[in-house]
Scaffold this motif. Sequence first.
Motif, PDB file in Angstrom:
ATOM      1  N   SER A 144       0.826  -1.214   0.000  1.00 27.86           N
ATOM      2  CA  SER A 144       0.000   0.000   0.000  1.00 27.86           C
ATOM      3  C   SER A 144       0.862   1.265   0.000  1.00 27.86           C
ATOM      4  N   ASN A 145       1.968   1.277   0.745  1.00 21.47           N
ATOM      5  CA  ASN A 145       2.851   2.441   0.757  1.00 21.47           C
ATOM      6  C   ASN A 145       3.442   2.717  -0.624  1.00 21.47           C
ATOM      7  N   GLU A 146       3.910   1.674  -1.293  1.00 23.94           N
ATOM      8  CA  GLU A 146       4.540   1.862  -2.602  1.00 23.94           C
ATOM      9  C   GLU A 146       3.514   2.235  -3.672  1.00 23.94           C
ATOM     10  N   LEU A 147       2.328   1.641  -3.599  1.00 22.04           N
ATOM     11  CA  LEU A 147       1.287   2.025  -4.564  1.00 22.04           C
ATOM     12  C   LEU A 147       0.867   3.474  -4.337  1.00 22.04           C
ATOM     13  N   GLY A 148       0.743   3.876  -3.074  1.00 26.17           N
ATOM     14  CA  GLY A 148       0.385   5.260  -2.777  1.00 26.17           C
ATOM     15  C   GLY A 148       1.427   6.244  -3.264  1.00 26.17           C
ATOM     16  N   ALA A 149       2.698   5.811  -3.236  1.00 22.27           N
ATOM     17  CA  ALA A 149       3.785   6.660  -3.728  1.00 22.27           C
ATOM     18  C   ALA A 149       3.926   6.577  -5.248  1.00 22.27           C
ATOM     19  N   ASN A 150       3.011   5.838  -5.894  1.00 18.73           N
ATOM     20  CA  ASN A 150       2.992   5.700  -7.359  1.00 18.73           C
ATOM     21  C   ASN A 150       4.238   4.978  -7.878  1.00 18.73           C
ATOM     22  N   ARG A 151       4.684   3.976  -7.102  1.00 17.51           N
ATOM     23  CA  ARG A 151       5.845   3.178  -7.505  1.00 17.51           C
ATOM     24  C   ARG A 151       5.391   1.739  -7.724  1.00 17.51           C
ATOM     25  N   ALA A 152       4.883   1.487  -8.913  1.00 14.32           N
ATOM     26  CA  ALA A 152       4.322   0.180  -9.223  1.00 14.32           C
ATOM     27  C   ALA A 152       5.361  -0.934  -9.140  1.00 14.32           C
ATOM     28  N   GLY A 153       6.565  -0.645  -9.634  1.00  9.87           N
ATOM     29  CA  GLY A 153       7.616  -1.655  -9.643  1.00  9.87           C
ATOM     30  C   GLY A 153       8.023  -2.081  -8.247  1.00  9.87           C
ATOM     31  N   LEU A 154       8.131  -1.110  -7.339  1.00  4.51           N
ATOM     32  CA  LEU A 154       8.520  -1.430  -5.969  1.00  4.51           C
ATOM     33  C   LEU A 154       7.401  -2.167  -5.234  1.00  4.51           C
ATOM     34  N   ALA A 155       6.160  -1.843  -5.549  1.00 10.15           N
ATOM     35  CA  ALA A 155       5.035  -2.566  -4.950  1.00 10.15           C
ATOM     36  C   ALA A 155       5.050  -4.024  -5.392  1.00 10.15           C
ATOM     37  N   TYR A 156       5.319  -4.235  -6.678  1.00  9.52           N
ATOM     38  CA  TYR A 156       5.436  -5.593  -7.228  1.00  9.52           C
ATOM     39  C   TYR A 156       6.546  -6.364  -6.516  1.00  9.52           C
ATOM     40  N   ARG A 157       7.690  -5.715  -6.359  1.00 11.15           N
ATOM     41  CA  ARG A 157       8.826  -6.362  -5.701  1.00 11.15           C
ATOM     42  C   ARG A 157       8.492  -6.688  -4.237  1.00 11.15           C
ATOM     43  N   SER A 158       7.876  -5.757  -3.527  1.00 10.96           N
ATOM     44  CA  SER A 158       7.521  -5.981  -2.129  1.00 10.96           C
ATOM     45  C   SER A 158       6.590  -7.176  -1.983  1.00 10.96           C
ATOM     46  N   ALA A 159       5.618  -7.269  -2.884  1.00 10.57           N
ATOM     47  CA  ALA A 159       4.645  -8.366  -2.814  1.00 10.57           C
ATOM     48  C   ALA A 159       5.327  -9.717  -2.984  1.00 10.57           C
ATOM     49  N   TYR A 160       6.196  -9.823  -3.980  1.00  4.54           N
ATOM     50  CA  TYR A 160       6.793 -11.128  -4.263  1.00  4.54           C
ATOM     51  C   TYR A 160       7.908 -11.491  -3.285  1.00  4.54           C
ATOM     52  N   VAL A 161       8.578 -10.502  -2.715  1.00  7.43           N
ATOM     53  CA  VAL A 161       9.533 -10.791  -1.640  1.00  7.43           C
ATOM     54  C   VAL A 161       8.780 -11.311  -0.411  1.00  7.43           C
ATOM     55  N   SER A 162       7.659 -10.671  -0.088  1.00  6.77           N
ATOM     56  CA  SER A 162       6.833 -11.125   1.041  1.00  6.77           C
ATOM     57  C   SER A 162       6.350 -12.555   0.827  1.00  6.77           C
ATOM     58  N   LEU A 163       5.923 -12.843  -0.390  1.00  8.19           N
ATOM     59  CA  LEU A 163       5.425 -14.184  -0.706  1.00  8.19           C
ATOM     60  C   LEU A 163       6.548 -15.221  -0.591  1.00  8.19           C
ATOM     61  N   ALA A 164       7.744 -14.872  -1.083  1.00  9.86           N
ATOM     62  CA  ALA A 164       8.877 -15.799  -0.984  1.00  9.86           C
ATOM     63  C   ALA A 164       9.256 -16.056   0.470  1.00  9.86           C
ATOM     64  N   VAL A 165       9.257 -14.999   1.277  1.00  8.44           N
ATOM     65  CA  VAL A 165       9.561 -15.154   2.708  1.00  8.44           C
ATOM     66  C   VAL A 165       8.529 -16.034   3.387  1.00  8.44           C
ATOM     67  N   SER A 166       7.256 -15.855   3.022  1.00  9.30           N
ATOM     68  CA  SER A 166       6.187 -16.645   3.653  1.00  9.30           C
ATOM     69  C   SER A 166       6.331 -18.130   3.329  1.00  9.30           C
ATOM     70  N   ILE A 167       6.748 -18.441   2.106  1.00  9.07           N
ATOM     71  CA  ILE A 167       6.936 -19.849   1.725  1.00  9.07           C
ATOM     72  C   ILE A 167       8.082 -20.458   2.535  1.00  9.07           C
ATOM     73  N   ALA A 168       9.185 -19.713   2.655  1.00  4.20           N
ATOM     74  CA  ALA A 168      10.337 -20.206   3.419  1.00  4.20           C
ATOM     75  C   ALA A 168       9.977 -20.397   4.887  1.00  4.20           C
ATOM     76  N   LEU A 169       9.299 -19.399   5.465  1.00  9.91           N
ATOM     77  CA  LEU A 169       8.929 -19.494   6.880  1.00  9.91           C
ATOM     78  C   LEU A 169       7.847 -20.541   7.103  1.00  9.91           C
ATOM     79  N   GLY A 170       7.039 -20.811   6.072  1.00  6.07           N
ATOM     80  CA  GLY A 170       6.046 -21.867   6.186  1.00  6.07           C
ATOM     81  C   GLY A 170       6.698 -23.222   6.422  1.00  6.07           C
TER      82      GLY A 170
END
Length: 492
Positions: A321-347
């Motif tokens: 939400s922070n990156e989308l609000g700042a109009n940084r689509a690429g960083l929002a995309y990166r944040s989402a997929y880093v979070s997803l990768a971390v969740s899989i590892a921690l799972g």
Amino acid sequence: MSQTTPSLENNPVEKTSQKWPLNFIHTTLSELKTQRGITLPLMAMNVTWFAKLAITTAFQGRLGDLQLASGTLAFTFANVTGFSVLNGLSGAMEPICGQAYGAKNFKLLHKTLLMATLLLLLTTLPISLLWLNVDTILIHFGQQREIVIVAKKYLLYLIPDLVITSFLCPLKAYLSSQSITVPNMISSCLAVAFHVPINPLLSRAKGLEGVSMAVWITDLMVMIFLASYVVIAENGKGGRWKEGGWWDQGVHDWITLLKLCVPCCLTTCLEWWCFEILVLLTGRFVNAKQAVGVLAIVLNFDYLVYSVMLSLATCASVRVSNELGANRAGLAYRSAYVSLAVSIALGFIGGSVMVAARGLWGPLFSHDKGIIRGVKDMMLLMAVVEVVNFPVTVCGGIVRGTARPWLAMSASLGGFYLLALPLGIVLAFKVRLGLGGLLAGFLVGMVGCLVLLLVFVARIDWVEEARKAQILAGNVEEKTVEEDGGDKEVVS
């Protein structure tokens, strides 16, 4: 003045002289560092919150079996009808405040905090009326009158916590949406440290009602601490109190908030209620006493693991939400997929820890050999559930950060209620697999929920979401003008 939206490729923030894969490694490590700063304090806060529940349950048990049963029943009713609703409604603040903070629209941050608090306070009125009639409701559903009478007393003394939670949940969301999580952690740790000595004092003076009072007194301390922090920070040097916006609410603002509140609330409630239904179904087994004991012990471990999942999901929502609000689509995309990768590892890590602890966890709660053996078996199955549940929870945070929580609601409804519960009931009662059948059905439903959410996340158009975030955050108006050749663009 025209407002153009950056693409994933031409985002100026992401330009660097480094080439792939060095650029990829650098940006990923940078994102991991940012997420670590948000997640670790949230994890500490959530763990202390679950510790407070364990302390409360322990003091209920010291008062006797009737008080323990009544307190447990009352708190379950309070969670299902009250706290799940309030927590769900406040979840709508995450995308609005997160995107507003990214866009530096502090007026929207201020008025959203005030609107959410007022909405939650209004919601406590029907919830309080429901709690006042809890005896009639529970007796109608077959609960024992003796237990219900004591449970009602517990709930009556817990009603102030509804008002306190109406302030506390928005304050937590307001701060976390700005990546400010340390005050939440400090206040929760101090509250639990206070919760331990106040429980014996009040339980000796007022019995079970005193334990109930200790719950809301502890929450009141957290609320006062966070409210004081917000006031001091906003009024201090560099504070944003002067930005105003507190009373600038319009009809459009309320409509936007309510549109997000409904799916956020339903998503939280559907998830919380599913676990309560699981406990109720376990009570219908022939060996119900042992089965409920096994499930309760297994879920106690699950709550600890869930505190990590919840922290990751909140972090994912905040970063996106922070990156989308700042109009940084690429960083929002990166944040989402880093979070997803971390969740899989921690799972996988969480599941492995549960497998390693399955022989040690049961004896901490019971000396019954049947219960200990059941815990050992069920934690093996539950470990697989945790592997799936981590990315499910984080995907929910990602879609919430894009201000589309109804995607998570749809996945929860389909995975839990249309697949997990029906299949679990068939396996448990028709195929006679017992508690293992219920959890197996739950696992299949969780996998279905994950598949749906992964499809939703994969189909997100991040450039379009960044454009929508500018509208939600108030940076641009949703207008189109005809340019030469009929092109359309968003106009500020």
